[in-house]
Motif scaffolding. Structure first.
Motif, mmCIF file in Angstrom:
data_model
loop_
_atom_site.group_PDB
_atom_site.id
_atom_site.type_symbol
_atom_site.label_atom_id
_atom_site.label_comp_id
_atom_site.label_asym_id
_atom_site.label_seq_id
_atom_site.Cartn_x
_atom_site.Cartn_y
_atom_site.Cartn_z
ATOM 1 N N GLU A 3 0.851 -1.197 0.000
ATOM 2 C CA GLU A 3 0.000 0.000 0.000
ATOM 3 C C GLU A 3 0.881 1.239 0.000
ATOM 4 O O GLU A 3 1.900 1.278 0.670
ATOM 5 N N LYS A 5 1.660 4.694 1.196
ATOM 6 C CA LYS A 5 1.339 5.486 2.377
ATOM 7 C C LYS A 5 1.067 6.958 2.019
ATOM 8 O O LYS A 5 0.395 7.659 2.749
ATOM 9 N N PRO A 8 -3.845 8.502 -0.412
ATOM 10 C CA PRO A 8 -4.903 7.896 0.391
ATOM 11 C C PRO A 8 -5.690 6.883 -0.430
ATOM 12 O O PRO A 8 -5.839 7.004 -1.647
ATOM 13 N N GLY A 9 -6.236 5.933 0.280
ATOM 14 C CA GLY A 9 -7.011 4.903 -0.390
ATOM 15 C C GLY A 9 -8.450 5.342 -0.590
ATOM 16 O O GLY A 9 -8.868 6.410 -0.147
ATOM 17 N N SER A 11 -11.278 4.111 0.669
ATOM 18 C CA SER A 11 -12.072 4.182 1.896
ATOM 19 C C SER A 11 -11.734 5.453 2.696
ATOM 20 O O SER A 11 -12.604 6.073 3.307
ATOM 21 N N GLU A 12 -10.473 5.854 2.675
ATOM 22 C CA GLU A 12 -10.085 7.076 3.371
ATOM 23 C C GLU A 12 -10.698 8.302 2.704
ATOM 24 O O GLU A 12 -11.137 9.249 3.359
ATOM 25 N N ARG A 13 -10.741 8.274 1.374
ATOM 26 C CA ARG A 13 -11.348 9.381 0.650
ATOM 27 C C ARG A 13 -12.844 9.459 0.936
ATOM 28 O O ARG A 13 -13.402 10.532 1.101
ATOM 29 N N ALA A 15 -14.305 8.448 3.693
ATOM 30 C CA ALA A 15 -14.462 8.928 5.067
ATOM 31 C C ALA A 15 -14.276 10.443 5.125
ATOM 32 O O ALA A 15 -15.024 11.162 5.809
ATOM 33 N N ALA A 16 -13.285 10.963 4.414
ATOM 34 C CA ALA A 16 -13.034 12.399 4.394
ATOM 35 C C ALA A 16 -14.205 13.130 3.745
ATOM 36 O O ALA A 16 -14.627 14.199 4.214
ATOM 37 N N GLN A 17 -14.764 12.538 2.685
ATOM 38 C CA GLN A 17 -15.910 13.133 2.007
ATOM 39 C C GLN A 17 -17.115 13.176 2.941
ATOM 40 O O GLN A 17 -17.838 14.166 2.999
ATOM 41 N N GLU A 19 -17.069 13.260 6.222
ATOM 42 C CA GLU A 19 -16.811 14.273 7.257
ATOM 43 C C GLU A 19 -17.070 15.679 6.719
ATOM 44 O O GLU A 19 -17.649 16.527 7.399
#
Length: 119
Positions: A3, A5, A8-9, A11-13, A15-17, A19
């Motif tokens: 992966e 580092k 961002p992956g 799922s992280e994108r 989650a940020a969206q 939020e």
């Protein structure tokens, strides 16, 4: 695979969206209103301000009047204390009295003269 580092992956994108969407929606939520304990109407505020201005002007007038009275009292005291000025004032007063007496005597003579001529 390894992966990365730095990038961002997915799922992280997501989650940020999510939020960011929550933060955006939070701005539109109604906020609790602050109610004043004593609500002052516009007319009451204008009346209060007008009264304050009047009181301030009255205080300024009174201060000016007191200052003027004090200045006059100081001037009178200075005049009374100045002996030479007092003598000069007495002389001027005496001259004015003599001039008035002279005018009255002249008028009296003219009246006598006029009475003799007419009758």
């Amino acid at each position: 695979m390894r992966e990365n580092k730095v990038l961002p992956g997915f799922s992280e994108r997501l989650a940020a969206q999510a939020e960011a969407r929550k933060a955006l929606l939070e701005k539109f939520k109604p906020k609790p209103t602050v109610v004043a304990e004593v609500l002052e109407t516009r007319e009451a505020r204008k009346a209060r301000e007008l009264e304050e201005v009047r009181a301030k002007r009255a205080a300024e007038k009174e201060a000016a009047r007191l200052a003027k009275e004090q200045a006059e009292a100081e001037a009178r005291a200075a005049i009374e204390n100045d002996e030479e000025l007092m003598n000069q004032l007495r002389r001027e007063e005496r001259k004015a009295r003599k001039a008035q007496a002279k005018v009255e005597a002249r008028q009296k003579r003219e009246m006598k003269s006029q009475m003799r001529r007419t009758g």
